[in-house]
Design a protein around this motif. Sequence first.
Motif, PDB file in Angstrom:
ATOM      1  N   GLY A  25       0.736  -1.130   0.000  1.00 53.75           N
ATOM      2  CA  GLY A  25       0.051  -0.004   0.024  1.00 53.75           C
ATOM      3  C   GLY A  25       0.966   1.190  -0.039  1.00 53.75           C
ATOM      4  N   GLY A  26       0.289   2.306  -0.436  1.00 50.55           N
ATOM      5  CA  GLY A  26       0.830   3.858  -0.228  1.00 50.55           C
ATOM      6  C   GLY A  26      -0.044   4.487   0.614  1.00 50.55           C
ATOM      7  N   VAL A  27       0.771   5.568   1.191  1.00 46.49           N
ATOM      8  CA  VAL A  27      -0.011   6.462   2.182  1.00 46.49           C
ATOM      9  C   VAL A  27      -0.105   7.682   1.584  1.00 46.49           C
ATOM     10  N   PRO A  28      -1.247   8.626   2.002  1.00 42.89           N
ATOM     11  CA  PRO A  28      -1.116   9.862   1.445  1.00 42.89           C
ATOM     12  C   PRO A  28       0.040  10.790   1.895  1.00 42.89           C
ATOM     13  N   ALA A  29       0.780  11.578   0.973  1.00 40.94           N
ATOM     14  CA  ALA A  29       1.903  12.329   1.260  1.00 40.94           C
ATOM     15  C   ALA A  29       1.733  13.594   0.823  1.00 40.94           C
ATOM     16  N   MET A  30       1.572  14.656   1.952  1.00 40.25           N
ATOM     17  CA  MET A  30       1.466  15.872   1.871  1.00 40.25           C
ATOM     18  C   MET A  30       2.564  16.603   2.487  1.00 40.25           C
ATOM     19  N   CYS A  31       2.915  17.605   1.681  1.00 46.80           N
ATOM     20  CA  CYS A  31       4.086  18.248   2.009  1.00 46.80           C
ATOM     21  C   CYS A  31       3.673  19.835   2.512  1.00 46.80           C
ATOM     22  N   ASP A  32       3.897  20.137   3.826  1.00 49.21           N
ATOM     23  CA  ASP A  32       3.487  21.370   4.363  1.00 49.21           C
ATOM     24  C   ASP A  32       4.172  22.745   3.733  1.00 49.21           C
ATOM     25  N   GLY A  33       5.593  22.381   3.254  1.00 46.14           N
ATOM     26  CA  GLY A  33       6.248  23.389   2.587  1.00 46.14           C
ATOM     27  C   GLY A  33       5.421  23.893   1.258  1.00 46.14           C
TER      28      GLY A  33
ATOM     29  N   ALA B 171       6.943  -5.982   7.821  1.00 48.37           N
ATOM     30  CA  ALA B 171       6.836  -4.738   7.015  1.00 48.37           C
ATOM     31  C   ALA B 171       7.977  -3.811   7.006  1.00 48.37           C
ATOM     32  N   LEU B 172       7.992  -3.288   5.816  1.00 43.58           N
ATOM     33  CA  LEU B 172       9.024  -2.123   5.621  1.00 43.58           C
ATOM     34  C   LEU B 172       8.146  -0.978   5.689  1.00 43.58           C
ATOM     35  N   PHE B 173       8.747   0.407   6.153  1.00 42.56           N
ATOM     36  CA  PHE B 173       8.013   1.547   6.004  1.00 42.56           C
ATOM     37  C   PHE B 173       8.815   2.354   5.311  1.00 42.56           C
ATOM     38  N   LEU B 174       8.442   2.960   3.888  1.00 42.21           N
ATOM     39  CA  LEU B 174       9.039   3.936   3.184  1.00 42.21           C
ATOM     40  C   LEU B 174       8.439   5.457   3.555  1.00 42.21           C
ATOM     41  N   GLY B 175       9.086   5.981   4.466  1.00 41.70           N
ATOM     42  CA  GLY B 175       8.766   7.490   4.610  1.00 41.70           C
ATOM     43  C   GLY B 175       9.874   8.239   4.008  1.00 41.70           C
ATOM     44  N   ILE B 176       9.158   9.502   3.694  1.00 43.09           N
ATOM     45  CA  ILE B 176       9.897  10.560   3.112  1.00 43.09           C
ATOM     46  C   ILE B 176      10.262  11.724   4.140  1.00 43.09           C
ATOM     47  N   CYS B 177       9.524  12.164   4.797  1.00 44.62           N
ATOM     48  CA  CYS B 177       9.585  13.165   5.812  1.00 44.62           C
ATOM     49  C   CYS B 177       8.738  12.841   7.019  1.00 44.62           C
ATOM     50  N   ASP B 178       9.003  13.759   8.109  1.00 49.07           N
ATOM     51  CA  ASP B 178       8.478  13.467   9.461  1.00 49.07           C
ATOM     52  C   ASP B 178       6.900  13.435   9.343  1.00 49.07           C
ATOM     53  N   LYS B 179       6.457  13.880   8.435  1.00 48.94           N
ATOM     54  CA  LYS B 179       4.893  14.060   8.693  1.00 48.94           C
ATOM     55  C   LYS B 179       4.202  12.909   7.957  1.00 48.94           C
TER      56      LYS B 179
ATOM     57  N   GLU C 127      -3.616  22.757   7.258  1.00 50.68           N
ATOM     58  CA  GLU C 127      -3.711  22.210   8.724  1.00 50.68           C
ATOM     59  C   GLU C 127      -3.784  20.816   8.489  1.00 50.68           C
ATOM     60  N   LEU C 128      -3.950  20.280   7.077  1.00 53.22           N
ATOM     61  CA  LEU C 128      -4.229  18.938   7.126  1.00 53.22           C
ATOM     62  C   LEU C 128      -3.051  18.197   7.120  1.00 53.22           C
ATOM     63  N   SER C 129      -1.857  18.656   6.995  1.00 53.63           N
ATOM     64  CA  SER C 129      -0.577  18.034   7.167  1.00 53.63           C
ATOM     65  C   SER C 129      -0.301  17.248   8.343  1.00 53.63           C
ATOM     66  N   LEU C 130      -0.731  18.054   9.610  1.00 53.33           N
ATOM     67  CA  LEU C 130      -0.987  17.360  10.747  1.00 53.33           C
ATOM     68  C   LEU C 130      -2.007  16.187  11.015  1.00 53.33           C
ATOM     69  N   MET C 131      -3.176  16.400  10.620  1.00 56.32           N
ATOM     70  CA  MET C 131      -4.420  15.828  10.893  1.00 56.32           C
ATOM     71  C   MET C 131      -3.990  14.562   9.886  1.00 56.32           C
ATOM     72  N   SER C 132      -3.290  14.717   8.644  1.00 54.33           N
ATOM     73  CA  SER C 132      -3.332  13.398   7.836  1.00 54.33           C
ATOM     74  C   SER C 132      -2.476  12.339   8.510  1.00 54.33           C
ATOM     75  N   ARG C 133      -1.781  12.545   9.757  1.00 50.29           N
ATOM     76  CA  ARG C 133      -0.962  11.427  10.287  1.00 50.29           C
ATOM     77  C   ARG C 133      -1.805  10.396  10.650  1.00 50.29           C
ATOM     78  N   ASP C 134      -3.324  10.467  11.102  1.00 52.09           N
ATOM     79  CA  ASP C 134      -4.144   9.615  11.248  1.00 52.09           C
ATOM     80  C   ASP C 134      -4.659   8.926   9.941  1.00 52.09           C
ATOM     81  N   VAL C 135      -4.498   9.572   9.156  1.00 50.77           N
ATOM     82  CA  VAL C 135      -5.025   8.920   7.694  1.00 50.77           C
ATOM     83  C   VAL C 135      -3.933   8.124   7.320  1.00 50.77           C
ATOM     84  N   ILE C 136      -2.687   8.467   7.497  1.00 45.75           N
ATOM     85  CA  ILE C 136      -1.535   7.746   7.058  1.00 45.75           C
ATOM     86  C   ILE C 136      -1.500   6.517   7.876  1.00 45.75           C
ATOM     87  N   ALA C 137      -1.648   6.594   9.061  1.00 42.51           N
ATOM     88  CA  ALA C 137      -1.759   5.189  10.124  1.00 42.51           C
ATOM     89  C   ALA C 137      -2.670   4.301   9.737  1.00 42.51           C
TER      90      ALA C 137
END
Length: 162
Positions: free
Chosen positions: A107-115, A149-157, A124-134
């Motif tokens: 699977g893939g998780v949504p990736a939102m960049c606050d930058g 499982a291996l989790f490929l994350g890109i940034c802290d959010k 403000e969704l970048s912080l709330m998206s953490r629940d969606v990511i989980a």
Amino acid sequence: MINSTLSRVTQRIIERSKPSRAAYLARIDAARCKTVHRSQLACGNLAHGFAACQPDDKTALKNMVRSDIAIITAYNDMLSAHQPYENYPQRLKQALNAVGAVGQVAGGVPAMCDGVTQGQDGMELSLMSRDVIAMSAAVGLSHNMFDGALFLGICDKIVPGW
């Protein structure tokens, strides 16, 4: 030396979270006792679970002789910081194969960049998206197919599994 205010706040958080942390750790311990039950899945379930695998991997997974490792990725094409990771799922599959395991993108998780979104409606969704990511990571792992499982994350959010 730690700032005394920071130390007091940290202690209050530790004390306040003891019951919920204990319950969480109890659930983790209970889950640790469970194992993957791929052998209990029906033929149709298994066929769907490894339909996209190479023939040798299909046979190995069917016969339960290789571990099946889920890859949950946060990669997307929109963000320049992600570009170096475009080929990582394939590289992870190759590395797993080299050590006698099978890797599957589960699977893939949504990736939102606050930058990108700073100053924009919805930032403000970048912080709330953490629940969606989980939740997205949990959905990817819900098939009872995987040994790990291996989790490929890109940034802290957008680190799956945080």
